[in-house]
Design a protein around this motif. Sequence first.
Motif, PDB file in Angstrom:
ATOM      1  N   LYS A  81     -40.028 -48.972  30.391  1.00 23.39           N
ATOM      2  CA  LYS A  81     -39.879 -49.026  28.897  1.00 23.39           C
ATOM      3  C   LYS A  81     -39.582 -47.222  29.237  1.00 23.39           C
ATOM      4  CE  LYS A  81     -44.804 -46.634  29.045  1.00 23.39           C
ATOM      5  NZ  LYS A  81     -44.361 -46.594  30.710  1.00 23.39           N
ATOM      6  N   VAL A  82     -39.018 -46.643  27.933  1.00 21.92           N
ATOM      7  CA  VAL A  82     -38.416 -45.596  27.728  1.00 21.92           C
ATOM      8  C   VAL A  82     -39.413 -44.185  27.933  1.00 21.92           C
ATOM      9  CG1 VAL A  82     -37.490 -43.571  25.707  1.00 21.92           C
ATOM     10  CG2 VAL A  82     -37.173 -46.202  25.511  1.00 21.92           C
ATOM     11  N   GLY A  83     -38.773 -42.883  28.855  1.00 28.59           N
ATOM     12  CA  GLY A  83     -39.715 -42.071  29.440  1.00 28.59           C
ATOM     13  C   GLY A  83     -39.671 -42.465  31.413  1.00 28.59           C
ATOM     14  N   ASP A  84     -39.346 -43.408  31.464  1.00 26.29           N
ATOM     15  CA  ASP A  84     -39.837 -44.023  32.521  1.00 26.29           C
ATOM     16  C   ASP A  84     -39.276 -42.992  34.105  1.00 26.29           C
ATOM     17  OD1 ASP A  84     -41.869 -45.433  32.739  1.00 26.29           O
ATOM     18  OD2 ASP A  84     -41.273 -47.686  32.533  1.00 26.29           O
ATOM     19  N   GLU A  85     -39.472 -42.190  34.750  1.00 25.56           N
ATOM     20  CA  GLU A  85     -38.557 -42.043  35.476  1.00 25.56           C
ATOM     21  C   GLU A  85     -38.459 -43.155  37.043  1.00 25.56           C
ATOM     22  OE1 GLU A  85     -40.875 -38.441  36.731  1.00 25.56           O
ATOM     23  OE2 GLU A  85     -40.426 -37.602  35.362  1.00 25.56           O
ATOM     24  N   VAL A  86     -36.926 -43.434  37.491  1.00 26.46           N
ATOM     25  CA  VAL A  86     -36.504 -44.608  37.776  1.00 26.46           C
ATOM     26  C   VAL A  86     -35.330 -43.600  39.343  1.00 26.46           C
ATOM     27  CG1 VAL A  86     -36.283 -45.536  36.508  1.00 26.46           C
ATOM     28  CG2 VAL A  86     -34.768 -44.576  36.329  1.00 26.46           C
ATOM     29  N   TRP A  87     -35.131 -44.260  40.236  1.00 25.73           N
ATOM     30  CA  TRP A  87     -34.572 -44.485  41.302  1.00 25.73           C
ATOM     31  C   TRP A  87     -33.751 -45.365  41.459  1.00 25.73           C
ATOM     32  CZ3 TRP A  87     -37.030 -42.840  46.660  1.00 25.73           C
ATOM     33  CH2 TRP A  87     -38.091 -43.803  47.756  1.00 25.73           C
ATOM     34  N   TYR A  88     -32.484 -45.787  42.459  1.00 27.10           N
ATOM     35  CA  TYR A  88     -32.031 -47.058  42.113  1.00 27.10           C
ATOM     36  C   TYR A  88     -30.377 -46.103  42.684  1.00 27.10           C
ATOM     37  CZ  TYR A  88     -29.119 -45.345  37.797  1.00 27.10           C
ATOM     38  OH  TYR A  88     -28.896 -44.278  37.065  1.00 27.10           O
ATOM     39  N   ALA A  89     -29.902 -47.260  43.587  1.00 27.15           N
ATOM     40  CA  ALA A  89     -28.852 -47.326  44.390  1.00 27.15           C
ATOM     41  C   ALA A  89     -27.472 -47.052  43.607  1.00 27.15           C
ATOM     42  CB  ALA A  89     -28.534 -47.901  45.226  1.00 27.15           C
ATOM     43  N   GLY A  90     -27.797 -48.216  42.204  1.00 24.29           N
ATOM     44  CA  GLY A  90     -26.334 -49.276  41.361  1.00 24.29           C
ATOM     45  C   GLY A  90     -25.500 -49.574  42.066  1.00 24.29           C
ATOM     46  N   ASP A  91     -24.674 -50.822  41.478  1.00 23.69           N
ATOM     47  CA  ASP A  91     -23.503 -51.331  41.515  1.00 23.69           C
ATOM     48  C   ASP A  91     -22.515 -51.051  41.628  1.00 23.69           C
ATOM     49  OD1 ASP A  91     -22.173 -53.882  40.731  1.00 23.69           O
ATOM     50  OD2 ASP A  91     -23.380 -54.652  39.504  1.00 23.69           O
ATOM     51  N   ILE A  92     -21.495 -51.454  43.055  1.00 25.09           N
ATOM     52  CA  ILE A  92     -20.031 -51.184  43.207  1.00 25.09           C
ATOM     53  C   ILE A  92     -19.178 -51.230  42.422  1.00 25.09           C
ATOM     54  CG2 ILE A  92     -19.546 -52.462  44.927  1.00 25.09           C
ATOM     55  CD1 ILE A  92     -19.028 -50.173  46.672  1.00 25.09           C
ATOM     56  N   THR A  93     -19.532 -52.747  41.229  1.00 19.79           N
ATOM     57  CA  THR A  93     -18.993 -53.277  40.876  1.00 19.79           C
ATOM     58  C   THR A  93     -19.064 -52.600  38.960  1.00 19.79           C
ATOM     59  OG1 THR A  93     -20.065 -54.806  39.979  1.00 19.79           O
ATOM     60  CG2 THR A  93     -19.132 -55.665  41.706  1.00 19.79           C
ATOM     61  N   ARG A  94     -19.366 -51.296  38.429  1.00 21.49           N
ATOM     62  CA  ARG A  94     -19.946 -51.073  37.528  1.00 21.49           C
ATOM     63  C   ARG A  94     -19.438 -49.410  38.059  1.00 21.49           C
ATOM     64  NH1 ARG A  94     -25.243 -52.928  34.665  1.00 21.49           N
ATOM     65  NH2 ARG A  94     -24.042 -52.533  32.806  1.00 21.49           N
ATOM     66  N   PRO A  95     -19.150 -48.974  36.545  1.00 21.98           N
ATOM     67  CA  PRO A  95     -19.438 -47.114  36.767  1.00 21.98           C
ATOM     68  C   PRO A  95     -20.718 -47.223  37.423  1.00 21.98           C
ATOM     69  CG  PRO A  95     -18.910 -48.488  34.784  1.00 21.98           C
ATOM     70  CD  PRO A  95     -19.100 -49.535  35.087  1.00 21.98           C
ATOM     71  N   GLY A  96     -20.171 -45.859  38.015  1.00 17.35           N
ATOM     72  CA  GLY A  96     -21.196 -44.676  38.933  1.00 17.35           C
ATOM     73  C   GLY A  96     -22.069 -44.066  38.089  1.00 17.35           C
ATOM     74  N   SER A  97     -22.847 -42.973  38.487  1.00 15.58           N
ATOM     75  CA  SER A  97     -24.325 -42.437  38.615  1.00 15.58           C
ATOM     76  C   SER A  97     -23.023 -40.483  37.938  1.00 15.58           C
ATOM     77  CB  SER A  97     -24.617 -42.451  39.476  1.00 15.58           C
ATOM     78  OG  SER A  97     -24.441 -42.265  40.477  1.00 15.58           O
ATOM     79  N   ASN A  98     -21.921 -40.921  38.836  1.00 14.90           N
ATOM     80  CA  ASN A  98     -21.586 -39.530  38.343  1.00 14.90           C
ATOM     81  C   ASN A  98     -20.202 -39.704  36.589  1.00 14.90           C
ATOM     82  OD1 ASN A  98     -19.202 -39.550  41.672  1.00 14.90           O
ATOM     83  ND2 ASN A  98     -21.967 -39.290  40.797  1.00 14.90           N
ATOM     84  N   ALA A  99     -22.129 -39.444  35.939  1.00 11.11           N
ATOM     85  CA  ALA A  99     -22.264 -39.359  34.921  1.00 11.11           C
ATOM     86  C   ALA A  99     -23.336 -38.750  34.326  1.00 11.11           C
ATOM     87  CB  ALA A  99     -21.230 -40.021  33.919  1.00 11.11           C
ATOM     88  N   GLU A 100     -23.562 -38.108  32.077  1.00 20.42           N
ATOM     89  CA  GLU A 100     -24.736 -38.992  32.120  1.00 20.42           C
ATOM     90  C   GLU A 100     -25.773 -38.663  32.015  1.00 20.42           C
ATOM     91  OE1 GLU A 100     -24.480 -34.327  29.174  1.00 20.42           O
ATOM     92  OE2 GLU A 100     -23.005 -35.771  28.451  1.00 20.42           O
ATOM     93  N   PHE A 101     -25.057 -40.205  31.547  1.00 18.73           N
ATOM     94  CA  PHE A 101     -26.014 -41.469  31.144  1.00 18.73           C
ATOM     95  C   PHE A 101     -25.497 -42.334  32.403  1.00 18.73           C
ATOM     96  CE2 PHE A 101     -26.529 -38.739  27.939  1.00 18.73           C
ATOM     97  CZ  PHE A 101     -27.525 -38.362  27.801  1.00 18.73           C
ATOM     98  N   GLN A 102     -26.463 -43.117  32.805  1.00 20.83           N
ATOM     99  CA  GLN A 102     -25.422 -44.790  33.253  1.00 20.83           C
ATOM    100  C   GLN A 102     -26.593 -46.103  33.064  1.00 20.83           C
ATOM    101  OE1 GLN A 102     -25.773 -44.485  37.788  1.00 20.83           O
ATOM    102  NE2 GLN A 102     -24.916 -46.156  38.086  1.00 20.83           N
ATOM    103  N   LEU A 103     -25.861 -46.556  32.790  1.00 18.31           N
ATOM    104  CA  LEU A 103     -26.664 -47.935  32.849  1.00 18.31           C
ATOM    105  C   LEU A 103     -26.220 -48.956  34.142  1.00 18.31           C
ATOM    106  CD1 LEU A 103     -24.608 -50.096  29.308  1.00 18.31           C
ATOM    107  CD2 LEU A 103     -26.501 -49.269  30.044  1.00 18.31           C
ATOM    108  N   VAL A 104     -27.748 -49.595  34.686  1.00 17.89           N
ATOM    109  CA  VAL A 104     -28.203 -49.937  35.571  1.00 17.89           C
ATOM    110  C   VAL A 104     -29.044 -51.167  35.462  1.00 17.89           C
ATOM    111  CG1 VAL A 104     -29.786 -48.532  35.771  1.00 17.89           C
ATOM    112  CG2 VAL A 104     -29.005 -49.602  37.981  1.00 17.89           C
TER     113      VAL A 104
END
Length: 331
Positions: A81-104
Amino acid sequence: MKVFGFKKALPTSEAAAFIEVEMETPVPTGHDILVDIKAVSVNPVDTKVRRGKEDDGALKVAGYDAAGVVVAVGPEVTLFKVGDEVWYAGDITRPGSNAEFQLVDERIAAKKPTRMSFAEAAAMPLTILTAWEALYERLAISRDASANKGRKLLIINGAGGVGSVAIQLAKRAGVHVTATASRANSRDWCLDLGADAVIPHKDTETMGDSAFDWIFVCHNTDDYFDIAARLVKPGGAVCMITGASKPHNIQALMHKSARLVWEYMFTRSTYQTDDMAVQHEILTNAAALVDAGELKGTRTKTLSPLSVGTLAEAHATLEAGGMIGKLVIEA
């Protein structure tokens, strides 16, 4: 939002190695969550992606490990839900985490450990997933310590990010762990994480045959394939995490009825496998271990803020070699 990427493969010394671009903040759909990035870590795969970039004019945004706060969720999201603090390693087929916001995708993310800062948490997901999948799935090491009494694992490059987590997970499983590390500080690091023995990398070339039940090569496959094939016991298994650039003779493994397995942490997300959510479960279990004080963080260097300059510095540091643990950039 600001994103940081590259359009061509350039040395980190070049001013245009990384560029900053303004883009629209994406809107989550399906199983996606939108994360406000608080910290990212830089992994060897990031530098490989940059060095392999085609000069096609397209912007590539790298970065996989991240920690942040959920600010929006797609209609099919059930885990966050909105407000949750998360961690993840992402997806090499999508834009990465070197950004202000990211979809995962929610199925490859989890709530971060409560006792870790965002910077500490960002150092861990890719290496946790790689080590966990390699040990428990690919090598099929039991998580029941009683089943592993007297069994031995060799970890090549124990002081790296993946090796640092693998030492801890293997010791939790009751395995005798030997790690390779050649400098005094990297040997001390491995011992502090629980390794039973630490040997210089070159010593693997002179060790006796068939010494280990399992071998986890967290380094260049081409450098260690023959050594691993010689050191693995009959009926044992060898796991590699990098591709081979030259042919290797697999007969030695055949004669020992030994398995050769590969671990690629992005397989589940790349192929959208039916069991993608296993990575959510792994990271959730790992967060519980961290909060219980049973899994140590591996961050050893922190830069700030997330910018073209810090990304260039981070990539140059990894390319220079000798990194112990993980490098993190705070947003």
